[in-house]
Write an enzyme that holds these catalytic residues in place. Structure first.
Site, PDB file in Angstrom:
ATOM      1  N   HIS A  43       0.866  -1.182   0.000  1.00 42.31           N
ATOM      2  CA  HIS A  43       0.000   0.000   0.000  1.00 42.31           C
ATOM      3  C   HIS A  43       0.904   1.235   0.000  1.00 42.31           C
ATOM      4  O   HIS A  43       1.187   1.811   1.054  1.00 42.31           O
ATOM      5  CB  HIS A  43      -0.914  -0.007   1.225  1.00 42.31           C
ATOM      6  CG  HIS A  43      -1.970   1.040   1.209  1.00 42.31           C
ATOM      7  ND1 HIS A  43      -3.234   0.842   1.743  1.00 42.31           N
ATOM      8  CD2 HIS A  43      -1.987   2.305   0.728  1.00 42.31           C
ATOM      9  CE1 HIS A  43      -3.950   1.935   1.595  1.00 42.31           C
ATOM     10  NE2 HIS A  43      -3.206   2.844   0.983  1.00 42.31           N
ATOM     11  N   GLU A  74      -2.492  -1.718  -3.212  1.00 41.99           N
ATOM     12  CA  GLU A  74      -3.603  -0.976  -2.612  1.00 41.99           C
ATOM     13  C   GLU A  74      -3.294   0.519  -2.633  1.00 41.99           C
ATOM     14  O   GLU A  74      -2.127   0.917  -2.564  1.00 41.99           O
ATOM     15  CB  GLU A  74      -3.803  -1.383  -1.153  1.00 41.99           C
ATOM     16  CG  GLU A  74      -4.149  -2.824  -0.915  1.00 41.99           C
ATOM     17  CD  GLU A  74      -4.319  -3.124   0.560  1.00 41.99           C
ATOM     18  OE1 GLU A  74      -4.891  -4.186   0.863  1.00 41.99           O
ATOM     19  OE2 GLU A  74      -3.871  -2.317   1.408  1.00 41.99           O
ATOM     20  N   HIS A 204      -7.970  -6.275   7.217  1.00 38.31           N
ATOM     21  CA  HIS A 204      -7.751  -5.261   8.247  1.00 38.31           C
ATOM     22  C   HIS A 204      -8.024  -5.863   9.628  1.00 38.31           C
ATOM     23  O   HIS A 204      -9.156  -6.202   9.955  1.00 38.31           O
ATOM     24  CB  HIS A 204      -8.605  -4.004   8.068  1.00 38.31           C
ATOM     25  CG  HIS A 204      -7.960  -2.795   8.683  1.00 38.31           C
ATOM     26  ND1 HIS A 204      -7.105  -1.963   7.996  1.00 38.31           N
ATOM     27  CD2 HIS A 204      -8.005  -2.302   9.937  1.00 38.31           C
ATOM     28  CE1 HIS A 204      -6.671  -1.001   8.788  1.00 38.31           C
ATOM     29  NE2 HIS A 204      -7.197  -1.186   9.982  1.00 38.31           N
TER      30      HIS A 204
END
Length: 252
Positions: A43, A74, A204
């Protein structure tokens, strides 16, 4: 079987705390793959506080060496260039990852903490998704477990949703019953999303404990785990941790 994609942001954060290249991200990612991970997730943010722009191509090349290993990038599709960071969509264009997971996080967020709100004009998002898909990337949208929002996803052109599972993890930590109640909502939303033709990812705050329940989410294809996996690896070793995740997900 559910695919395990290892998010290596935290390893990059450790590297960035000192000069040099230790730990080496490519070597770490290779080790994860050889120990059983089926994907690598990054990310990259504009401040490059963990994954840096110049990490992307070497990691993409690494994943291309292995058949059936997915590279997942991401990020916020609206993230523009900043210094040596060329902008999120430019990184996607350069690397052409197997999957792009679009996340509505702002530059100053500590971590992603909510899904897209699709109740407004989604023209820009639709164009960004089309851009990624034209490069051959599968596109997933980071979404809350919210039926009203999920029903808008197909019109954007996205292929999958990645459920933001922070609320489930919080409920799990509160009590067993709260975790089961939260899971029931995610299961309902997963079935609904699948009925719309969408694939299902999740990520997450998932860990070895709460995955014992969450692995049974209907139609779950992939989980992306980084923070917890890094901590668990410090306690148990990377090989043991990945072995435990693979055993959990093998029959999911």
């Amino acid at each position: 079987m559910v695919i395990l994609s290892v998010n290596i942001n935290k390893i990059a954060l450790i590297r960035n705390s000192r000069e040099g290249n230790n730990p080496d991200l490519v070597s770490y990612a290779r080790n994860c793959i050889e120990l059983g991970a089926q994907g690598i997730t990054v990310h990259p943010r504009p401040d490059q506080r963990h994954i840096r722009a110049d990490d992307i191509v070497p990691l993409a090349q690494l994943c291309s060496e292995f058949p059936n290993i997915e590279f997942n990038i991401e990020g916020n599709p609206n993230a523009e260039s900043l210094g040596s960071y060329p902008g999120f969509l430019e990184l996607v264009r350069i690397a052409k990852p197997h999957q792009v997971t679009l996340v509505p996080d702002s530059d100053d967020q500590l971590t992603s903490d909510h899904g897209f709100d699709l109740s407004g004009d989604n023209t820009a998002l639709e164009q960004q998704i089309a851009f990624c898909k034209a490069l051959g990337c599968r596109v997933s949208l980071f979404m809350d477990a919210d039926i009203e929002q999920l029903q808008r996803v197909p019109s954007t052109g996205a292929d999958r949703v990645e459920f933001y599972t922070g609320p489930f993890a919080d409920a799990w930590n509160e009590s067993e019953q709260a975790g089961k109640d939260s899971f029931a909502l995610y299961a309902h939303c997963a079935e609904f999303a699948h009925s719309l033709g969408l694939g299902i990812n999740a990520g997450h705050d998932l860990n070895l404990e709460n995955m014992r329940l969450f692995k049974s989410l209907p139609e779950l294809s992939e989980v992306s785990i980084g923070h917890a996996l890094t901590i668990e690896s410090l306690e148990q070793g990377l090989a043991t941790t990945l072995q435990r995740y693979r055993a959990l997900l093998a029959d999911a």
